[in-house]
Write an enzyme that holds these catalytic residues in place. Structure first.
Site, PDB file in Angstrom:
ATOM      1  N   ARG A  62       0.842  -1.195   0.000  1.00  0.00           N
ATOM      2  CA  ARG A  62       0.000   0.000   0.000  1.00  0.00           C
ATOM      3  C   ARG A  62       0.876   1.244   0.000  1.00  0.00           C
ATOM      4  O   ARG A  62       2.023   1.210   0.440  1.00  0.00           O
ATOM      5  CB  ARG A  62      -0.902   0.009   1.244  1.00  0.00           C
ATOM      6  N   LYS A 126       3.979 -11.051   9.868  1.00  0.00           N
ATOM      7  CA  LYS A 126       3.296 -10.949   8.573  1.00  0.00           C
ATOM      8  C   LYS A 126       3.702 -12.081   7.629  1.00  0.00           C
ATOM      9  O   LYS A 126       4.880 -12.268   7.332  1.00  0.00           O
ATOM     10  CB  LYS A 126       3.651  -9.593   7.965  1.00  0.00           C
ATOM     11  N   ARG A 260      -1.008  -0.960  14.768  1.00  0.00           N
ATOM     12  CA  ARG A 260       0.076  -1.574  15.544  1.00  0.00           C
ATOM     13  C   ARG A 260      -0.432  -1.963  16.907  1.00  0.00           C
ATOM     14  O   ARG A 260      -1.288  -1.272  17.472  1.00  0.00           O
ATOM     15  CB  ARG A 260       1.234  -0.572  15.750  1.00  0.00           C
TER      16      ARG A 260
HETATM   17  P1  ATP Z   1       1.247  -1.876   7.948  1.00  0.00           P
HETATM   18  O1  ATP Z   1      -0.224  -2.063   8.128  1.00  0.00           O
HETATM   19  O2  ATP Z   1       2.047  -2.731   8.857  1.00  0.00           O
HETATM   20  O3  ATP Z   1       1.679  -0.447   7.934  1.00  0.00           O
HETATM   21  P2  ATP Z   1       0.714  -2.572   5.393  1.00  0.00           P
HETATM   22  O4  ATP Z   1      -0.204  -3.691   5.604  1.00  0.00           O
HETATM   23  O5  ATP Z   1       0.164  -1.276   4.992  1.00  0.00           O
HETATM   24  O6  ATP Z   1       1.643  -2.391   6.607  1.00  0.00           O
HETATM   25  P3  ATP Z   1       1.732  -3.117   2.915  1.00  0.00           P
HETATM   26  O7  ATP Z   1       1.839  -1.758   2.407  1.00  0.00           O
HETATM   27  O8  ATP Z   1       0.579  -3.981   2.535  1.00  0.00           O
HETATM   28  O9  ATP Z   1       1.843  -3.054   4.461  1.00  0.00           O
HETATM   29  O10 ATP Z   1       3.060  -3.927   2.600  1.00  0.00           O
HETATM   30  C1  ATP Z   1       4.317  -3.277   2.538  1.00  0.00           C
HETATM   31  C2  ATP Z   1       5.098  -3.507   3.801  1.00  0.00           C
HETATM   32  O11 ATP Z   1       5.222  -4.906   4.076  1.00  0.00           O
HETATM   33  C3  ATP Z   1       6.539  -3.053   3.638  1.00  0.00           C
HETATM   34  O12 ATP Z   1       6.666  -1.725   4.092  1.00  0.00           O
HETATM   35  C4  ATP Z   1       7.380  -4.032   4.468  1.00  0.00           C
HETATM   36  O13 ATP Z   1       7.508  -3.580   5.795  1.00  0.00           O
HETATM   37  C5  ATP Z   1       6.530  -5.261   4.522  1.00  0.00           C
HETATM   38  N1  ATP Z   1       7.011  -6.323   3.599  1.00  0.00           N
HETATM   39  C6  ATP Z   1       7.615  -6.227   2.401  1.00  0.00           C
HETATM   40  N2  ATP Z   1       7.843  -7.433   1.860  1.00  0.00           N
HETATM   41  C7  ATP Z   1       7.356  -8.323   2.749  1.00  0.00           C
HETATM   42  C8  ATP Z   1       7.298  -9.752   2.774  1.00  0.00           C
HETATM   43  N3  ATP Z   1       7.751 -10.503   1.777  1.00  0.00           N
HETATM   44  N4  ATP Z   1       6.752 -10.329   3.865  1.00  0.00           N
HETATM   45  C9  ATP Z   1       6.269  -9.605   4.890  1.00  0.00           C
HETATM   46  N5  ATP Z   1       6.286  -8.270   4.913  1.00  0.00           N
HETATM   47  C10 ATP Z   1       6.835  -7.631   3.863  1.00  0.00           C
END
Ligand code: ATP
Length: 264
Positions: A62, A126, A260
């Site tokens: 995102r 995650k 978080r």
């Molecule tokens: P959050 O809610 O924790 O802020 P998000 O759900 O918005 O995160 P996304 O934007 O969906 O997160 O995913 C990008 C983030 O996921 C990256 O900033 C990194 O921290 C994490 N990420 C990147 N690659 C992976 C992976 N292979 N497995 C797990 N996490 C990852």
């Protein structure tokens, strides 16, 4: 098309449930982002299309955040699906997709939980991310391109690059890859067809049954800045997070906020 990791579109199609038989399946060895590829082609797509990449060189999360992966260690695909619309009817879609993925992985023997709005967790870290992007169709319809990245294994170098604790499902990495994709696609197709008819409401209970942080103290962050804090109380019929705060129950829309645990 076949390549080193054995992904094969005909084999996946042969293993899919009837409800996914109309989905066109494309396998590519490498691309920048399967979501970007399908978004660029929405106007030309004849129907629902699944695009799987052996490797992504510019995977996205995102708000432009990176999604990192490694060939063979990660399963990366996007599914383009046309919904009746309007656009605002799709707000709960990433959550319904989370239900589809978590239920499939659970049925294959690995317990996973959902973190609002769009992540799958295993053992608190995650495991998979979901990114839904949309394009208006010519009539009132809306194309949604649903990107999913699942960590099958997690090589040390990749975890270091990601820079936070993440999880993987080595049990599923052993499974025949085409059968795994077919299981995911079959349930996703069923969920998306149902979602198009009913919206998120019938999925709220299923989502809440898989909620990772139910009853826990959480904070909402906007660009890293804390917005609100309270006890996570599950999602409502629209997919909004219900936050029990000192001032009462707050409904949180997903937008680009992050969630978080307070003790993190
Ligand atoms: P959050 O809610 O924790 O802020 P998000 O759900 O918005 O995160 P996304 O934007 O969906 O997160 O995913 C990008 C983030 O996921 C990256 O900033 C990194 O921290 C994490 N990420 C990147 N690659 C992976 C992976 N292979 N497995 C797990 N996490 C990852």
């Amino acid at each position: 098309m076949t390549f080193h990791s054995d992904l094969n579109s005909a084999a996946i199609a042969a293993l899919c449930a009837a409800g996914a038989s109309h989905v066109a399946i494309e396998v590519v060895a490498e691309t920048g982002s399967t979501n970007a590829d399908l978004l660029a082609r929405c106007a030309q797509l004849a129907g629902p299309t699944l695009r799987i990449a052996g490797q992504q060189t510019a995977g996205r999360g995102r708000a432009g955040r990176p999604w990192l992966s490694q060939a063979d260690a990660s399963l990366m695909f996007s599914l383009a699906w046309r919904f009746k619309g309007p656009l605002h009817a799709l707000v709960g879609l990433p959550l319904a997709v989370g239900v589809a993925l978590a239920e499939t992985i659970g049925a294959l023997g690995v317990a996973v939980q959902l973190k609002w709005p769009n992540d799958l967790l295993k053992d608190g870290s995650k495991l998979a991310g979901i990114l839904v992007e949309t394009r208006q169709a010519e009539d009132d319809g809306v194309w949604a391109v649903i990107g999913c990245g699942i960590n099958l294994t997690m090589p040390d170098a990749l975890e270091q690059q990601i820079g936070r604790s993440v999880s993987a499902v080595p049990w599923l990495a052993q499974m025949e890859r085409n059968a795994l994709v077919a299981a995911l696609l079959s349930r996703l197709a069923g969920v998306l067809a149902e979602f198009d008819d009913t919206g998120f409401a019938p999925f709220a209970e299923r989502w809440n049954a898989l909620h990772a942080w139910q009853g826990q103290e959480v904070k909402i962050l906007d660009n890293g800045q804390p917005l609100q804090q309270g006890k996570a109380a599950g999602v409502d019929r629209l997919g909004r997070l219900q936050l029990q705060t000192e001032a009462g129950l707050a409904d949180i829309m997903s937008g680009d906020v992050s969630l978080r645990l307070v003790q993190e």
